[in-house]
Design an enzyme around this catalytic site. Structure first.
Site, PDB file in Angstrom:
ATOM      1  N   HIS A  33       5.108   2.319  -7.365  1.00  0.00           N
ATOM      2  CA  HIS A  33       5.867   1.100  -7.661  1.00  0.00           C
ATOM      3  C   HIS A  33       4.951   0.157  -8.434  1.00  0.00           C
ATOM      4  O   HIS A  33       3.789   0.493  -8.711  1.00  0.00           O
ATOM      5  CB  HIS A  33       6.401   0.464  -6.378  1.00  0.00           C
ATOM      6  CG  HIS A  33       5.343   0.212  -5.349  1.00  0.00           C
ATOM      7  ND1 HIS A  33       4.407  -0.779  -5.470  1.00  0.00           N
ATOM      8  CD2 HIS A  33       5.052   0.863  -4.193  1.00  0.00           C
ATOM      9  CE1 HIS A  33       3.610  -0.772  -4.432  1.00  0.00           C
ATOM     10  NE2 HIS A  33       3.960   0.246  -3.633  1.00  0.00           N
ATOM     11  N   HIS A  36       1.298  -0.157  -7.507  1.00  0.00           N
ATOM     12  CA  HIS A  36       0.405   0.895  -8.001  1.00  0.00           C
ATOM     13  C   HIS A  36       0.119   0.704  -9.487  1.00  0.00           C
ATOM     14  O   HIS A  36      -0.993   0.938  -9.951  1.00  0.00           O
ATOM     15  CB  HIS A  36       1.039   2.282  -7.840  1.00  0.00           C
ATOM     16  CG  HIS A  36       1.245   2.708  -6.424  1.00  0.00           C
ATOM     17  ND1 HIS A  36       2.483   2.746  -5.841  1.00  0.00           N
ATOM     18  CD2 HIS A  36       0.370   3.142  -5.483  1.00  0.00           C
ATOM     19  CE1 HIS A  36       2.368   3.175  -4.600  1.00  0.00           C
ATOM     20  NE2 HIS A  36       1.099   3.419  -4.349  1.00  0.00           N
ATOM     21  N   GLN A 151      -8.026  -0.621   4.773  1.00  0.00           N
ATOM     22  CA  GLN A 151      -8.400   0.610   4.061  1.00  0.00           C
ATOM     23  C   GLN A 151      -9.491   0.321   3.029  1.00  0.00           C
ATOM     24  O   GLN A 151     -10.490   1.048   2.932  1.00  0.00           O
ATOM     25  CB  GLN A 151      -7.158   1.181   3.378  1.00  0.00           C
ATOM     26  CG  GLN A 151      -7.441   2.298   2.391  1.00  0.00           C
ATOM     27  CD  GLN A 151      -6.189   3.017   1.938  1.00  0.00           C
ATOM     28  OE1 GLN A 151      -5.632   3.790   2.681  1.00  0.00           O
ATOM     29  NE2 GLN A 151      -5.742   2.780   0.715  1.00  0.00           N
ATOM     30  N   LEU A 182       4.531  -6.460  -2.801  1.00  0.00           N
ATOM     31  CA  LEU A 182       5.172  -5.226  -3.248  1.00  0.00           C
ATOM     32  C   LEU A 182       4.722  -4.078  -2.353  1.00  0.00           C
ATOM     33  O   LEU A 182       3.541  -3.940  -2.035  1.00  0.00           O
ATOM     34  CB  LEU A 182       4.785  -4.910  -4.691  1.00  0.00           C
ATOM     35  CG  LEU A 182       5.226  -5.917  -5.748  1.00  0.00           C
ATOM     36  CD1 LEU A 182       4.969  -5.362  -7.152  1.00  0.00           C
ATOM     37  CD2 LEU A 182       6.703  -6.260  -5.607  1.00  0.00           C
TER      38      LEU A 182
HETATM   39  O1  PAF Z   1      -3.378   4.149   0.059  1.00  0.00           O
HETATM   40  C1  PAF Z   1      -2.965   5.317  -0.053  1.00  0.00           C
HETATM   41  O2  PAF Z   1      -1.963   5.603  -0.717  1.00  0.00           O
HETATM   42  C2  PAF Z   1      -3.717   6.420   0.662  1.00  0.00           C
HETATM   43  O3  PAF Z   1      -4.185   5.998   1.903  1.00  0.00           O
HETATM   44  C3  PAF Z   1      -4.839   7.062  -0.171  1.00  0.00           C
HETATM   45  C4  PAF Z   1      -5.942   6.051  -0.455  1.00  0.00           C
HETATM   46  C5  PAF Z   1      -4.280   7.577  -1.478  1.00  0.00           C
HETATM   47  C6  PAF Z   1      -5.466   8.225   0.587  1.00  0.00           C
HETATM   48  O4  PAF Z   1      -4.541   9.224   0.847  1.00  0.00           O
END
Ligand code: PAF
Length: 296
Positions: A33, A36, A151, A182
């Site tokens: 989306h 990204h 993350q 988003l």
């Molecule tokens: O954020 C994500 O979409 C996932 O956690 C990642 C970093 C691609 C790892 O699978």
């Protein structure tokens, strides 16, 4: 644009440019989306070659989370990547050994709070696959969204703890006009849920506003945020102020901190976070450089 499915072919393709051109990497699980696309655009601005991976990583799904139901939209994703000038999509079928992975990475402490608390093992799966992908792509830089701050913080720490030669860059959360971050999950909100969703960002913003008025005690700031949410009938799963790097609870706002929220709106669990900054040191576009930030 090149679509590559095997590690060998990716290595072969990147070999001639490695060390001569800057390679930026954007790992994703597809279902792309605008959020990204923001990461991809940042990668495009900062590097010569942009590699996007699309791989739904089974190891980061818990036993109660539906790996099979995760949306798979490769055709649409690759069209978007093409439009954004991505050079390579890495789309492997499987990165794990058929007899199961025997050696993997484990996060400690940083995954015991926020989303990690309700998703045991999730971040072990994330760091293990990101490590695999870094080994395969060997990028100069990798871009992660600040919306998933936990993350981003864990991956930054992985890179610094394990002396990986990749620079981790955070990209600010993109928002709708009404402040809603988003997310691929927004599509699951009913019309009524969607009208409630801006309340999460509003609560975070009210905390920032109170900080700007001089309140630096986290308990007071959180009290206000919870009251704002209660007005909208929302009980958060968590609403917490934590150090942006160590993710430890911050009782007062005297180091770089962020306020984090997770809440269910209808059946959809949304997360968000913003930096808490005194009016004098606001930043809009931040870059996490683990080597310096871990010292904070
Ligand atoms: O954020 C994500 O979409 C996932 O956690 C990642 C970093 C691609 C790892 O699978």
């Amino acid at each position: 644009m090149n679509i590559i499915e095997t590690t060998e072919e990716l290595r072969r393709t990147l070999a001639p440019v490695r060390g001569r051109e800057r390679i930026a990497f954007v790992p994703t699980m597809g279902c792309l989306h605008e959020g990204h696309l923001g990461l991809i655009r940042k990668a495009r601005r900062l590097a010569d070659i942009v590699v996007v991976s699309i791989y739904i990583n089974p190891m980061q799904f818990g036993p109660n989370e539906d790996f099979d139901a995760y949306p798979r939209t490769f055709e649409q994703d690759s069209a978007l990547c093409e439009k954004e000038g991505v050079d390579i999509i890495f789309h492997p079928h499987n990165l794990y050994p058929v007899d199961g992975i025997k050696v993997s990475l484990r996060v400690s402490e940083l995954d015991g709070c926020l989303c990690g608390a309700s998703r045991p093992g999730h971040f072990n799966g994330v760091v293990t696959v990101v490590n695999m992908l870094f080994n395969i792509v060997q990028p100069d830089i990798a871009i992660f969204g600040e919306k998933d701050w936990q993350q981003l913080a864990i991956i930054s720490r992985m890179v610094s703890d394990l002396h990986m030669g990749v620079e981790i860059i955070g990209a600010p959360t993109l928002r709708e006009n009404d402040g809603v971050a988003l997310s691929s999950r927004n599509r699951y909100l009913s019309i009524e849920d969607r009208s409630k969703a801006p309340r999460l960002h509003e609560a975070l913003q009210s905390i920032q506003n109170l900080l700007e008025q001089g309140e630096t005690q986290s308990s007071k700031l959180i009290e206000l945020g919870k009251a704002r949410l209660a007005d909208a009938g929302i009980t958060p799963e968590y609403l917490e102020i934590r150090n942006a790097v160590t993710l430890q609870t911050a009782n007062t706002i005297d180091a770089p901190c962020r306020v984090f929220i997770a809440a269910r709106i209808g059946n959809t669990r949304l997360i968000d976070n913003i930096p808490l900054e005194h009016a004098t040191d606001r930043e809009s576009d931040r870059i996490i450089e683990p080597a310096t930030e871990t010292l904070l």
